[in-house]
Design an enzyme around this catalytic site. Structure first.
Site: not given
Length: 246
Positions: A144, A157
């Site tokens: 990501s 995350y």
């Protein structure tokens, strides 16, 4: 050029929905035998139906990646049946919560790191010997942009994806003299359940469908691919290299 993966064996984690589901379908459509791994049996069965309807082949593995011993058994089962692995797509991940870092419960942080980082390392450890037996092993680890932007409130995350990319780089450096090619893939904002959970006020119709992203990522499994240790940005359909902080 049409991607031909005939005779190749691929593992896809998180294959029951979202980007992993469509990556599995694309790999099977290109001729690969897909070993589809996910917790949700219903989603795996739907995937199997779609793959078989299109003339492809799949093996379903209902497995919670919190089951570390199960990940180890997966590598052994692949070796026993196929003797090698050609493609790994490490896609499965959990979001955790969007919250100030000081408000995050320990069990939530630990779950994110356990599934996103530890289970991915355990999977790599399990299949690395099998990928080395392929004439053109390919590993694609979903990451990501948050690994680099480190946006406010996304700490668990973002940290997990930064750790994933560090592992990808180390693994790629270790194997750069082999036919094995290992890259991270940043899908960008995509119309998935995880995205809806993270940004509930966003109009999903403004985002690309996971099938579109899957079509861009699957060519990273090509035996012709030469890049290793890089990030593929699906949003721009390009590879980018890492550099030291300035």
């Amino acid at each position: 050029m049409t991607l031909d993966l005939s005779g190749r064996v691929a593992v896809v984690t998180g294959a029951s929905r979202g980007i992993g589901y469509f990556i599995a379908r694309e790999l099977a459509a290109a001729g690969a035998h897909v070993i589809a791994v996910a917790r949700t049996v219903g989603g795996l069965e739907e995937l199997d139906d779609q793959i078989k309807a299109a003339g492809g082949q799949a093996t379903l593995v209902p497995l919670d990646l919190a089951d570390m011993a199960g990940i180890d058994r997966l590598g052994g089962a692949i070796h026993e049946r196929w003797g090698k692995l050609d493609i790994l797509v490490a896609n499965a991940a959990v979001l955790g919560v969007i919250s100030p870092i000081g408000h995050i419960e320990a069990k939530t942080f630990e779950k994110v790191m356990n599934i996103n980082v530890t289970a991915t390392w355990r999977l790599i450890r399990s299949v690395d010997p099998l990928l080395r037996l392929s004439d053109a092993g390919r590993a694609i680890v979903l990451s990501s942009s948050l690994a680099h932007s480190a946006r406010a409130f996304w700490a668990p995350y973002a940290a997990s994806k930064a750790a994933i990319e560090a592992m990808v780089r180390s693994w790629a450096h270790e194997t750069q003299s082999l036919p094995l090619r290992i890259n991270a893939a940043d899908p960008g904002a995509t119309r998935t359940a995880m995205r809806a959970q993270a940004v509930p006020g966003e109009d999903p119709e403004t985002l690309p469908h996971p099938s579109e992203i899957a079509r861009l990522i699957v060519p990273l499994a090509s035996p012709e691919l030469q890049q290793t240790g890089q990030i593929f940005q699906a949003k721009y359909n390009r590879f980018v290299s890492y550099r030291q902080p300035e």
